[in-house]
Scaffold this motif. Structure first.
Motif, PDB file in Angstrom:
ATOM      1  N   GLY A 118       0.105   4.856   0.607  1.00 41.41           N
ATOM      2  CA  GLY A 118      -1.223   4.313   0.303  1.00 41.41           C
ATOM      3  C   GLY A 118      -1.509   2.877   0.687  1.00 41.41           C
ATOM      4  O   GLY A 118      -2.203   2.179  -0.069  1.00 41.41           O
ATOM      5  N   CYS A 119      -1.021   2.395   1.827  1.00 38.88           N
ATOM      6  CA  CYS A 119      -1.384   1.035   2.257  1.00 38.88           C
ATOM      7  C   CYS A 119      -2.905   0.962   2.431  1.00 38.88           C
ATOM      8  O   CYS A 119      -3.525   1.867   2.999  1.00 38.88           O
ATOM      9  CB  CYS A 119      -0.672   0.666   3.554  1.00 38.88           C
ATOM     10  N   SER A 120      -3.494  -0.124   1.946  1.00 38.71           N
ATOM     11  CA  SER A 120      -4.952  -0.179   1.813  1.00 38.71           C
ATOM     12  C   SER A 120      -5.705  -0.086   3.143  1.00 38.71           C
ATOM     13  O   SER A 120      -6.832   0.371   3.175  1.00 38.71           O
ATOM     14  CB  SER A 120      -5.339  -1.475   1.109  1.00 38.71           C
ATOM     15  N   PHE A 121      -5.043  -0.506   4.242  1.00 31.86           N
ATOM     16  CA  PHE A 121      -5.769  -0.602   5.520  1.00 31.86           C
ATOM     17  C   PHE A 121      -5.420   0.539   6.473  1.00 31.86           C
ATOM     18  O   PHE A 121      -5.834   0.542   7.621  1.00 31.86           O
ATOM     19  CB  PHE A 121      -5.411  -1.942   6.192  1.00 31.86           C
ATOM     20  N   CYS A 122      -4.628   1.513   6.023  1.00 31.99           N
ATOM     21  CA  CYS A 122      -4.090   2.529   6.936  1.00 31.99           C
ATOM     22  C   CYS A 122      -4.822   3.858   6.797  1.00 31.99           C
ATOM     23  O   CYS A 122      -5.054   4.341   5.684  1.00 31.99           O
ATOM     24  CB  CYS A 122      -2.601   2.707   6.659  1.00 31.99           C
ATOM     25  N   LYS A 126      -5.092   7.661   3.860  1.00 26.08           N
ATOM     26  CA  LYS A 126      -6.275   8.319   3.311  1.00 26.08           C
ATOM     27  C   LYS A 126      -6.136   9.840   3.281  1.00 26.08           C
ATOM     28  O   LYS A 126      -6.842  10.518   2.544  1.00 26.08           O
ATOM     29  CB  LYS A 126      -7.511   7.919   4.117  1.00 26.08           C
ATOM     30  N   GLN A 226       1.309  -6.577  -2.858  1.00 27.30           N
ATOM     31  CA  GLN A 226       1.158  -5.322  -3.583  1.00 27.30           C
ATOM     32  C   GLN A 226      -0.239  -4.720  -3.427  1.00 27.30           C
ATOM     33  O   GLN A 226      -0.401  -3.509  -3.437  1.00 27.30           O
ATOM     34  CB  GLN A 226       1.476  -5.518  -5.063  1.00 27.30           C
ATOM     35  N   ARG A 227      -1.236  -5.577  -3.246  1.00 28.36           N
ATOM     36  CA  ARG A 227      -2.590  -5.059  -3.061  1.00 28.36           C
ATOM     37  C   ARG A 227      -2.738  -4.359  -1.712  1.00 28.36           C
ATOM     38  O   ARG A 227      -3.484  -3.420  -1.562  1.00 28.36           O
ATOM     39  CB  ARG A 227      -3.600  -6.204  -3.157  1.00 28.36           C
ATOM     40  N   LEU A 228      -2.003  -4.836  -0.721  1.00 32.01           N
ATOM     41  CA  LEU A 228      -2.087  -4.222   0.610  1.00 32.01           C
ATOM     42  C   LEU A 228      -1.098  -3.073   0.744  1.00 32.01           C
ATOM     43  O   LEU A 228      -1.397  -2.031   1.313  1.00 32.01           O
ATOM     44  CB  LEU A 228      -1.775  -5.266   1.692  1.00 32.01           C
ATOM     45  N   PRO A 230       1.122  -1.002  -1.662  1.00 36.26           N
ATOM     46  CA  PRO A 230       1.470  -0.731  -3.070  1.00 36.26           C
ATOM     47  C   PRO A 230       2.967  -0.474  -3.291  1.00 36.26           C
ATOM     48  O   PRO A 230       3.452  -0.651  -4.411  1.00 36.26           O
ATOM     49  CB  PRO A 230       0.653   0.526  -3.395  1.00 36.26           C
TER      50      PRO A 230
END
Ligand code: SAH
Length: 352
Positions: A118-122, A126, A226-228, A230
């Protein structure tokens, strides 16, 4: 039924000796020969193994299988890189990218359908996680390009999935690709990119292989990372760094830190200063990557590149040495870093 293409020559031989009723007909070199048919000639029809007795060939077709994977769609980039949507035998789709560059030709393979991390930018994140790939499904991605007459000099595990979350199959695939009876690619030309799973890195340390390790760092400050990424929660950089140091000590391989530069998020002098502490004592490369966004226009692409150039300067000023920029290839075909995600049938055979 056993997947013949996931086995080493020794395992093939052991399987025959254990399961074939006429053991006296098994010659020691059959393991090597069958391996060669699969991994050097990419012949997945066992009935064509002409130097293997007919009765044994029949046994192979009844008792074993070879993974049928095929290119479902193909996208060719203006920069000559090429992305295949590869259909697996259960209908799942993974993406594989071929990247020719000067005298190199790299295949970027997927190790899982989807990803758990779940990396935010990947984009892969999704999709969620569907399943891990078998060793044969991994190596067959490379063979798809070889079969079309392309050369392959490097393999990178930077496609869909987290390779250390599919540890055993990934290592088996690496050993198969390295085997001189098959492609025989040097381990030093194979790179594994990871969010940094601690147990996986510990196992790699003891593996005794000189595989290149790339860590998806993206931020040197734990709470921000951690935000980017997890995975930082359970696999913190604080614990990772001593392991990387140990890996470097054992293998003498330079460690790569991957860093997607995101404007206003991880591109400040505070970040570059903190980075200098992270790399201390390591032979490292800091690989800055422009943020890829699906469907982005040229203006955004240029903007993201400019952000990277600016951060590179900042890093050099902070005293970092080996700072490189990964100019992602295949952006126009969503083949670039972080843009891989399975597509549906509608996209079949689309070309650009
Ligand atoms: N799971 C592994 C393998 C994926 S490698 C890993 O995370 O390392 C793909 C690389 O592309 C990783 O460094 C990943 O963080 C990076 N990436 C993901 N999304 C991206 C994006 N939108 N733009 C640029 N790079 C991205």
């Amino acid at each position: 039924m056993i997947d013949l293409a996931s086995l080493s020559p020794e395992e093939i031989l052991a399987f025959l000796l254990e399961n074939y009723d006429k053991k006296e007909a098994i010659r020691p070199f059959f393991g090597d020969e069958i391996f060669r048919w699969i991994h050097s000639r990419w012949e997945y029809d066992t009935s064509r193994y002409s130097n293997i007795p007919k009765r044994l060939r029949d046994f192979l077709s009844n008792e074993t299988f070879l993974p049928k994977i095929s290119a479902k769609y193909r996208l060719i980039s203006r920069d000559r890189s090429e992305k295949l949507g590869v259909e697996l035998k259960d209908g799942e789709i993974v993406e594989t990218v071929y990247i020719p560059f000067r005298n190199r030709a790299t295949v970027c393979v997927s190790s899982q359908v989807g990803c758990r991390f779940g990396c935010s930018f990947c984009q892969t994140a999704k999709m969620g996680f569907r399943r891990s790939l078998s060793p044969s499904e991994i190596v067959s991605q490379v063979y798809l390009f070889l079969k079309e007459g392309n050369r392959v000099t490097h393999v990178v595990f930077m496609g869909m999935g987290e390779p250390l979350d599919n540890y055993e199959n990934v290592i088996k695939a690496v050993k198969i690709l390295n085997n001189p009876l098959g492609l025989g690619i040097s381990i030093r030309r194979i790179t594994l990119s990871t969010v940094g799973l601690l147990p996986g890195i510990k196992r790699l340390i003891n593996e005794g292989m000189q595989i290149n390790l790339a860590l998806s760092l993206h931020d040197p400050i734990p709470e921000e990372r951690q935000r980017l990424v997890p995975a930082e929660g359970r696999h913190p950089i604080k614990k990772l760094l001593p392991l990387l140091m140990e890996y470097y000590r054992r293998t003498s391989r330079q460690v790569t830190f991957e860093y997607v530069v995101i404007e206003g998020i991880n591109d400040t002098p505070r970040h570059s200063r903190q980075l200098t502490r992270i790399v201390e004592g390591l032979d490292y490369k800091l690989n800055l990557i422009p943020l890829n966004i699906p469907g982005m226009d040229r203006k955004t692409w240029h903007r993201n590149k400019a952000v990277v150039l600016q951060f590179k300067e900042m890093c050099l000023n902070a005293g970092l040495k080996n700072v490189t920029i990964r100019l992602s290839r295949g952006v126009d075909i969503s083949g670039a870093c972080g843009l891989l995600a399975g597509r549906n049938r509608r996209d079949s055979n689309q070309r650009r």
